[in-house]
Design a protein around this motif. Structure first.
Motif, mmCIF file in Angstrom:
data_model
loop_
_atom_site.group_PDB
_atom_site.id
_atom_site.type_symbol
_atom_site.label_atom_id
_atom_site.label_comp_id
_atom_site.label_asym_id
_atom_site.label_seq_id
_atom_site.Cartn_x
_atom_site.Cartn_y
_atom_site.Cartn_z
ATOM 1 N N GLU A 182 0.841 -1.201 0.000
ATOM 2 C CA GLU A 182 0.000 0.000 0.000
ATOM 3 C C GLU A 182 0.874 1.248 0.000
ATOM 4 O OE1 GLU A 182 -3.263 0.101 2.847
ATOM 5 O OE2 GLU A 182 -2.848 -2.018 3.241
ATOM 6 N N LYS A 183 0.508 2.194 -0.822
ATOM 7 C CA LYS A 183 1.227 3.470 -0.867
ATOM 8 C C LYS A 183 0.929 4.254 0.416
ATOM 9 C CE LYS A 183 2.632 3.504 -5.268
ATOM 10 N NZ LYS A 183 3.977 3.117 -5.535
ATOM 11 N N GLY A 184 1.947 4.846 0.988
ATOM 12 C CA GLY A 184 1.775 5.692 2.160
ATOM 13 C C GLY A 184 1.611 4.940 3.475
ATOM 14 N N VAL A 185 1.720 3.613 3.455
ATOM 15 C CA VAL A 185 1.587 2.829 4.681
ATOM 16 C C VAL A 185 2.970 2.338 5.085
ATOM 17 C CG1 VAL A 185 0.626 0.731 5.695
ATOM 18 C CG2 VAL A 185 -0.763 2.093 4.147
ATOM 19 N N ASP A 186 3.353 2.635 6.306
ATOM 20 C CA ASP A 186 4.639 2.174 6.821
ATOM 21 C C ASP A 186 4.475 0.725 7.265
ATOM 22 O OD1 ASP A 186 7.110 1.778 7.913
ATOM 23 O OD2 ASP A 186 6.839 3.197 9.563
ATOM 24 N N GLN A 187 4.939 -0.180 6.444
ATOM 25 C CA GLN A 187 4.755 -1.603 6.722
ATOM 26 C C GLN A 187 5.708 -2.122 7.790
ATOM 27 O OE1 GLN A 187 5.019 -2.979 2.573
ATOM 28 N NE2 GLN A 187 2.901 -3.662 2.833
ATOM 29 N N LEU A 188 6.643 -1.310 8.223
ATOM 30 C CA LEU A 188 7.589 -1.736 9.250
ATOM 31 C C LEU A 188 7.195 -1.259 10.643
ATOM 32 C CD1 LEU A 188 10.910 -1.023 7.334
ATOM 33 C CD2 LEU A 188 9.703 -3.201 7.551
ATOM 34 N N SER A 189 6.204 -0.377 10.721
ATOM 35 C CA SER A 189 5.828 0.167 12.028
ATOM 36 C C SER A 189 4.940 -0.804 12.798
ATOM 37 C CB SER A 189 5.113 1.513 11.861
ATOM 38 O OG SER A 189 3.900 1.334 11.167
ATOM 39 N N TRP A 190 4.798 -0.520 14.080
ATOM 40 C CA TRP A 190 4.030 -1.359 14.997
ATOM 41 C C TRP A 190 2.589 -1.460 14.525
ATOM 42 C CZ3 TRP A 190 -0.125 -0.422 18.264
ATOM 43 C CH2 TRP A 190 -0.356 -1.396 19.239
ATOM 44 N N PHE A 191 2.044 -2.695 14.568
ATOM 45 C CA PHE A 191 0.648 -2.949 14.206
ATOM 46 C C PHE A 191 0.152 -4.050 15.131
ATOM 47 C CE2 PHE A 191 -2.591 -4.925 11.367
ATOM 48 C CZ PHE A 191 -3.437 -3.839 11.264
ATOM 49 N N ASP A 192 -0.806 -3.739 15.994
ATOM 50 C CA ASP A 192 -1.194 -4.626 17.088
ATOM 51 C C ASP A 192 -1.593 -6.042 16.681
ATOM 52 O OD1 ASP A 192 -1.597 -4.896 20.008
ATOM 53 O OD2 ASP A 192 -3.666 -5.315 19.366
ATOM 54 N N PRO A 193 -2.411 -6.257 15.647
ATOM 55 C CA PRO A 193 -2.777 -7.635 15.328
ATOM 56 C C PRO A 193 -1.586 -8.532 14.980
ATOM 57 C CG PRO A 193 -4.304 -6.136 14.262
ATOM 58 C CD PRO A 193 -3.196 -5.298 14.852
ATOM 59 N N VAL A 194 -0.485 -7.954 14.561
ATOM 60 C CA VAL A 194 0.725 -8.733 14.280
ATOM 61 C C VAL A 194 1.631 -8.759 15.502
ATOM 62 C CG1 VAL A 194 2.786 -8.902 12.830
ATOM 63 C CG2 VAL A 194 0.611 -8.206 11.820
ATOM 64 N N ASP A 195 1.750 -7.623 16.159
ATOM 65 C CA ASP A 195 2.698 -7.524 17.268
ATOM 66 C C ASP A 195 2.260 -8.306 18.507
ATOM 67 O OD1 ASP A 195 5.249 -6.271 17.926
ATOM 68 O OD2 ASP A 195 4.090 -5.364 19.566
ATOM 69 N N ARG A 196 0.966 -8.400 18.767
ATOM 70 C CA ARG A 196 0.480 -9.104 19.963
ATOM 71 C C ARG A 196 0.897 -10.583 19.968
ATOM 72 N NH1 ARG A 196 -2.657 -7.647 23.872
ATOM 73 N NH2 ARG A 196 -3.208 -5.742 22.784
ATOM 74 N N PRO A 197 0.626 -11.354 18.890
ATOM 75 C CA PRO A 197 1.095 -12.743 18.921
ATOM 76 C C PRO A 197 2.618 -12.850 18.912
ATOM 77 C CG PRO A 197 -0.055 -12.298 16.847
ATOM 78 C CD PRO A 197 -0.233 -11.103 17.729
ATOM 79 N N ARG A 198 3.291 -11.857 18.346
ATOM 80 C CA ARG A 198 4.757 -11.861 18.366
ATOM 81 C C ARG A 198 5.268 -11.691 19.803
ATOM 82 N NH1 ARG A 198 6.855 -7.959 14.213
ATOM 83 N NH2 ARG A 198 6.611 -9.692 12.783
ATOM 84 N N ARG A 199 4.610 -10.830 20.577
ATOM 85 C CA ARG A 199 5.001 -10.656 21.986
ATOM 86 C C ARG A 199 4.707 -11.915 22.790
ATOM 87 N NH1 ARG A 199 2.235 -5.768 21.390
ATOM 88 N NH2 ARG A 199 0.653 -6.469 22.855
ATOM 89 N N ILE A 200 3.587 -12.575 22.493
ATOM 90 C CA ILE A 200 3.260 -13.822 23.174
ATOM 91 C C ILE A 200 4.337 -14.864 22.886
ATOM 92 C CG2 ILE A 200 1.633 -15.764 23.222
ATOM 93 C CD1 ILE A 200 -0.615 -13.692 22.769
ATOM 94 N N LEU A 201 4.775 -14.945 21.643
ATOM 95 C CA LEU A 201 5.820 -15.890 21.266
ATOM 96 C C LEU A 201 7.132 -15.578 21.990
ATOM 97 C CD1 LEU A 201 6.742 -18.256 19.515
ATOM 98 C CD2 LEU A 201 7.235 -16.607 17.701
ATOM 99 N N ALA A 202 7.499 -14.304 22.041
ATOM 100 C CA ALA A 202 8.727 -13.924 22.749
ATOM 101 C C ALA A 202 8.619 -14.277 24.234
ATOM 102 C CB ALA A 202 8.992 -12.428 22.574
ATOM 103 N N HIS A 203 7.453 -14.054 24.812
ATOM 104 C CA HIS A 203 7.222 -14.405 26.214
ATOM 105 C C HIS A 203 7.363 -15.915 26.416
ATOM 106 C CE1 HIS A 203 5.617 -14.121 30.231
ATOM 107 N NE2 HIS A 203 4.617 -14.923 29.920
ATOM 108 N N ASP A 204 6.846 -16.697 25.470
ATOM 109 C CA ASP A 204 6.982 -18.152 25.551
ATOM 110 C C ASP A 204 8.440 -18.582 25.529
ATOM 111 O OD1 ASP A 204 4.323 -18.686 25.746
ATOM 112 O OD2 ASP A 204 4.067 -19.306 23.657
#
Length: 129
Positions: free
Chosen positions: A35-57
């Motif tokens: 998508e034009k104008g969308v920072d695809q590298l910035s924080w996005f909760d639906p992706v970051d939440r399971p990533r944090r759960i995995l790191a916690h595991d």
């Protein structure tokens, strides 16, 4: 842990957001039309939440598996702490996944950690002597 990893991957592909590396935002199989104008590298909760759960595991389950193995092999006690850890860890996943506040997550994590510390305390005499 595997579920958390795949949950992260599915959300990254579905939303094309929260990539870890700049090259992941390039056009490709998983990102066919950025998508034009969308920072695809910035924080996005639906992706970051399971990533944090995995790191916690990874932070918590690896030491647990080592201590639990020693707990069982040395016959340090009954299986109640193992079940307590497992059930409270599962509850923590649900609470984290649903986005409950720290005030809800912390007591569940504390119970999980106390189960781990109890098993460590029970295993220590078998290892140290």
């Amino acid at each position: 842990m595997t579920f958390s990893a795949w949950h992260t991957v599915v959300n990254m592909i579905k939303h094309c957001r929260n990539f870890r590396n700049p090259e992941d935002a390039n056009v490709g199989f998983c990102n066919p039309s950025p998508e034009k104008g969308v920072d695809q590298l910035s924080w996005f909760d639906p992706v970051d939440r399971p990533r944090r759960i995995l790191a916690h595991d990874i932070e918590n389950n690896v030491p647990f598996f080592a201590v639990a193995l020693l707990y069982v092999v040395t016959d340090a006690g009954n299986s109640v702490p193992l079940y307590c850890y497992t059930v409270s860890k599962f509850a923590h996943h649900i609470i984290q996944g649903l986005g409950f506040s720290h005030e809800i997550r912390a007591p569940v994590w504390t119970f999980t950690n106390l189960s781990f510390l109890y098993m460590s305390w029970k295993v220590a005499p078998h290892i140290l002597y």
